[in-house]
Scaffold this motif. Structure first.
Motif, short mmCIF file in Angstrom:
data_model
loop_
_atom_site.label_atom_id
_atom_site.label_comp_id
_atom_site.label_asym_id
_atom_site.label_seq_id
_atom_site.Cartn_x
_atom_site.Cartn_y
_atom_site.Cartn_z
N LYS A 29 40.57 28.84 40.43
CA LYS A 29 41.89 28.69 39.59
C LYS A 29 42.61 29.88 38.94
O LYS A 29 41.99 30.51 37.86
N ILE A 30 43.90 30.26 39.16
CA ILE A 30 44.76 31.36 38.47
C ILE A 30 45.76 30.77 37.78
O ILE A 30 46.58 30.15 38.35
N TYR A 31 45.83 31.19 36.70
CA TYR A 31 46.80 30.77 35.60
C TYR A 31 47.64 32.16 35.39
O TYR A 31 47.31 33.19 35.06
N LYS A 32 49.02 31.89 35.26
CA LYS A 32 49.94 32.74 34.82
C LYS A 32 50.50 32.57 33.43
O LYS A 32 51.04 31.21 33.16
N LEU A 33 50.09 33.28 32.43
CA LEU A 33 50.55 32.97 31.11
C LEU A 33 51.67 33.98 30.38
O LEU A 33 51.57 35.00 30.75
N GLY A 34 52.55 33.27 29.49
CA GLY A 34 53.47 34.46 28.88
C GLY A 34 52.80 35.18 27.66
O GLY A 34 52.02 34.39 26.97
N SER A 35 52.91 36.24 27.83
CA SER A 35 52.31 37.13 26.55
C SER A 35 52.56 36.65 25.11
O SER A 35 52.04 36.80 23.97
N ASN A 36 54.06 36.10 24.80
CA ASN A 36 54.61 36.08 23.66
C ASN A 36 54.11 34.66 23.17
O ASN A 36 53.98 34.50 21.97
N ASN A 37 53.83 33.63 24.16
CA ASN A 37 53.30 32.28 23.21
C ASN A 37 52.17 31.60 24.12
O ASN A 37 51.80 30.74 23.72
N GLY A 38 51.77 32.27 25.12
CA GLY A 38 50.57 31.74 25.81
C GLY A 38 50.90 30.59 26.80
O GLY A 38 49.88 29.87 27.37
N GLN A 39 52.23 30.33 26.92
CA GLN A 39 52.31 29.08 27.73
C GLN A 39 52.14 29.42 29.18
O GLN A 39 52.39 30.39 29.59
N GLU A 40 51.68 28.30 29.92
CA GLU A 40 51.60 28.52 31.46
C GLU A 40 53.16 28.64 31.92
O GLU A 40 53.68 27.69 31.63
N LEU A 41 53.06 29.74 32.88
CA LEU A 41 54.56 30.05 33.50
C LEU A 41 54.86 29.51 34.95
O LEU A 41 55.84 29.45 35.27
N TRP A 42 53.42 28.86 35.40
CA TRP A 42 53.64 28.23 36.83
C TRP A 42 53.73 26.85 36.58
O TRP A 42 52.87 26.35 35.65
N LYS A 43 54.29 25.96 37.39
CA LYS A 43 54.23 24.48 37.43
C LYS A 43 52.86 24.05 37.48
O LYS A 43 52.09 23.25 36.93
N ASP A 44 52.21 24.68 38.39
CA ASP A 44 50.81 24.41 39.08
C ASP A 44 50.04 25.67 39.03
O ASP A 44 50.62 26.76 39.56
N GLU A 45 48.82 25.85 38.53
CA GLU A 45 47.87 26.94 38.74
C GLU A 45 47.70 26.91 40.37
O GLU A 45 47.67 26.21 41.16
N ALA A 46 47.68 28.40 40.80
CA ALA A 46 46.92 28.81 41.97
C ALA A 46 45.67 28.66 42.26
O ALA A 46 44.78 28.67 41.32
N LYS A 47 45.40 28.36 43.39
CA LYS A 47 43.88 28.01 43.78
C LYS A 47 43.55 28.67 44.88
O LYS A 47 44.08 28.70 46.07
N VAL A 48 42.14 29.52 44.85
CA VAL A 48 41.69 30.07 46.11
C VAL A 48 40.33 29.87 46.25
O VAL A 48 39.56 29.24 45.37
N LYS A 49 40.00 29.76 47.49
CA LYS A 49 38.43 29.64 47.78
C LYS A 49 37.52 30.95 47.33
O LYS A 49 37.89 31.97 47.30
N GLY A 50 36.22 30.55 46.57
CA GLY A 50 35.41 31.44 46.41
C GLY A 50 35.61 31.98 44.86
O GLY A 50 36.35 31.53 44.11
N VAL A 51 35.05 33.17 44.79
CA VAL A 51 35.14 33.90 43.66
C VAL A 51 36.01 35.34 43.90
O VAL A 51 35.81 35.93 44.87
N VAL A 52 37.02 35.40 42.98
CA VAL A 52 37.93 36.62 43.06
C VAL A 52 37.23 37.77 42.77
O VAL A 52 36.49 38.01 41.64
N THR A 53 37.18 38.77 43.93
CA THR A 53 36.59 40.09 43.77
C THR A 53 37.51 41.15 43.70
O THR A 53 37.22 42.37 43.31
N ASN A 54 38.87 40.99 44.15
CA ASN A 54 39.86 41.99 43.90
C ASN A 54 41.35 41.32 43.64
O ASN A 54 41.67 40.47 44.09
N PHE A 55 41.94 41.94 42.48
CA PHE A 55 43.17 41.28 42.16
C PHE A 55 44.36 42.60 41.82
O PHE A 55 43.87 43.09 40.95
N GLU A 56 45.32 42.49 42.72
CA GLU A 56 46.32 43.64 42.41
C GLU A 56 47.69 43.10 42.22
O GLU A 56 48.18 42.14 42.99
#
Length: 619
Positions: free
Chosen positions: A246-273
């Protein structure tokens, strides 16, 4: 033990079996008494020889007969207890503990010889996290303090230039009664003005003086990454059986989740750009041993919206294997599959190649040339138009799956040279015509592991053989130096295979470096880029390491071969241009343990259980 030769763009060293009994060797230039039985020798990127002994850890730098350091705090050190930080002058020693958690940890600067941190000296009963950050030159430690601090769970940051503590804070007040567990669950993220710490109860944001900025309830994050401006934080949580992340996007000023729902990908993330077009994600699924309904074990590639985390592609590209190469291009993503195949997809999900390019397995090299993308696998090679995916060479170069493949570019004659399957092929860069340039049957059942264009011709090398060819492929001289015992050399995939590995290693050491494709046969450019990444760090040891990276190898014009000499087993120094024998060092051991620092021009030889000899190979 087997004798293995390892060819590397940064360091070239040779390993051999362990010496059981001391033998008389030629008088060394330097001699080092380690004071205890030697268990392992590691030649570091910074040039220091680090030796694990029954008493501890020893550092050696030729120039005097004195030891650079002798770390005996933990007693016997095993090789598996050492972690050498890539592109940094540090080794981490981890010892004791249980369930993979070391109770004792230390960080040593192996260039200066200074111990910069240890759990004992800094008041830690147990350290669960000890992470080095480059180029910031910082160390972040998490764990449990000693009894006088009520075994508090704390996190601290240290300056690796001085070893001084920058700040330290409690994960939970030691006097607070709670049933909740407060532990660090992943690698903290060090930013310009703060540190984000993932814990079992949420993510903490702390300033560099330890003040709390915010905390949230996102539990058990494993790792995080920020965009270039550090305004957006992406946090990753992989489930225990590694079936999804599961991938979450957080705001650096307050740590709040910026997406309504987290993104979900299969397996283990090996590269993220993080790209202007979105978030490029590669994840690996591991379904071995499960039912066919579980799906294929392979890599998944996705492009997510940075705004809401939704998948931007209607149809993800098929991989049918694991992504071995992954490059960010101006017009899209270029990737190569370990099981064979190259493709390119635009940022809006359209296939840019007319059809996926079929290749052999194990893509050793993908690099940029003036003619297009060159690829070299274990069984074929070609150049591809990077816009269309069409091959440039009229006929693809095909060979049997070779034990050793090496290649280079002959600038003088504008041609590619590829050695495989006892044949040196020459491919004209302008026409793409393939020529069987020369047969390369080496003695001792060896195959060439290196191709080097010299001033006087083309040099082919292996562990025990050297052959110089003229510009027409005719042999001008050959040297074979029989191995002192039964040859146990392993197969090597050499040449420009380091094009990808060098960039990949640097990216691992510094997450801010984008995964871009390298130019083919541009060793100097690649090393300058690696040195450039290190140059962002400060400190005397970093400066010394940087100087070594930029220097020309001291023995660039020589090859060193272990063979039987008149007075016993030893090492010969062979001139790469003439084939002349320039130096002999008699070791006499039938299976000596030694390492050659090609860049520094030093031979290290384990003379007996406690002693290492060093020989200056430049004389």
């Amino acid at each position: 033990m087997k004798l293995t030769s390892i060819i590397h763009t940064m360091l070239c060293f040779l390993l051999a079996g362990t010496v059981a009994v001391a033998q008389k060797a030629e008088a060394p230039d330097f001699r080092y008494d380690t004071g205890a039985k030697i268990n392992d020798m590691t030649l570091t990127q910074g040039g220091t020889m680090v030796v694990a002994t029954n008493d501890g850890l020893v550092g050696i730098k030729p120039g005097s007969n004195d030891l650079l350091f002798n770390f005996t705090d933990y007693g016997r050190v095993k090789p598996e207890e050492l972690s050498f930080i890539p592109f940094a002058p540090y080794v981490v020693v981890a010892q004791g503990g249980f369930a993979g958690i070391s109770s004792k940890k230390a960080v040593i600067d192996y260039i200066s010889g200074k111990k910069l941190f240890s759990t004992e000296d800094n008041g830690w009963k147990m350290a669960t996290t000890v992470e080095v950050y480059m180029p910031q030159n910082k160390l972040i430690v998490a764990g449990q303090r000693k009894a006088k601090e009520k075994y508090a769970s704390q996190v601290a940051m240290y300056d690796l230039n001085t070893g001084a503590e920058d700040f330290r804070f409690n994960l939970v007040d030691p006097g607070k009664v709670t049933m909740k567990s407060f532990t660090v669950t992943g690698r903290p993220l060090l930013l310009k003005d703060r540190v984000l710490v993932p814990t079992s109860q949420g993510v903490l944001s702390k300033t560099h003086n330890g003040d709390t900025q915010w905390d949230n309830k996102l539990k058990n994050v494993h790792w995080m990454v920020a965009n270039e401006s550090e305004t957006d934080i992406y946090a990753f949580v992989t489930n225990p059986n590694k079936t999804n992340t599961k991938i979450y996007k957080l705001g650096s000023n307050n740590g709040q989740e910026l997406w309504k729902d987290e993104a979900k990908v299969k397996g283990v993330v090996t590269n993220f750009e993080i790209l202007p077009q979105g978030l490029a994600v590669v994840s690996n699924t591991y379904n071995e041993g499960k039912s066919v309904l579980a799906g294929r074990s392979e890599s998944k590639i996705a492009m997510l919206s940075a705004t809401n985390g939704e998948d931007l592609w209607d149809k993800a590209p098929k991989t049918k294997g694991y992504v071995q190469h992954f490059y960010i291009m101006d017009d899209g993503i270029l990737f190569g599959i370990q099981q064979g195949g190259i493709n390119k997809i635009s940022y809006d999900g359209k296939t840019l190649f007319k059809k996926p390019l079929k290749t052999g397995e194990n893509i050793l090299t993908m690099a940029e040339t003036e003619q297009g993308l060159i690829y070299i696998t274990s069984s074929d090679a070609n150049i591809v138009n990077m816009k269309t995916g069409e091959t440039v060479w009229k006929k693809p170069l095909k060979y049997k799956r070779a034990d050793a493949i090496s290649s280079t570019f002959d600038t003088k004659n504008n041609r590619y040279l590829i050695s495989a399957d006892e044949q040196l092929y020459a491919i004209d860069a302008a026409s793409g015509n393939v020529e069987e340039f020369a047969k390369t049957k080496f003695e001792g059942k060896e195959s060439p592991t290196g191709v080097d264009v010299r001033n006087g011709g083309i040099l082919l090398t292996s562990d025990q053989n050297l052959t110089m060819l003229d510009w027409d492929g005719k042999e001008t001289w050959h040297g074979y130096y029989k191995a002192p015992g039964k040859s146990a050399f392993g197969a090597i995939l050499a040449g420009v295979t380091a094009v990808a590995s060098a960039a990949g290693s640097m990216a691992a050491a510094n997450s801010s470096i984008r995964n871009r494709i390298a130019k083919y046969d541009a060793t100097a450019d690649r090393e300058a880029e690696l040195a450039g990444g290190l140059a962002a760090a400060s400190g005397a040891s970093v400066a010394e390491m940087l100087k070594r990276f930029k220097a020309t190898a001291a023995t660039a014009n020589a090859q060193f071969i272990l063979t039987k000499l008149d007075d016993g087993v030893g090492l010969v120094k062979i001139n790469k241009d003439t084939g002349a024998k320039e130096k002999e060092i008699v070791l006499k051991d039938k299976k000596p343990e030694y390492q050659v620092d090609d860049r520094g021009g030093i031979l290290y030889y384990k003379a007996d259980n406690n002693t290492i000899f060093a020989y200056d190979l430049t004389k």
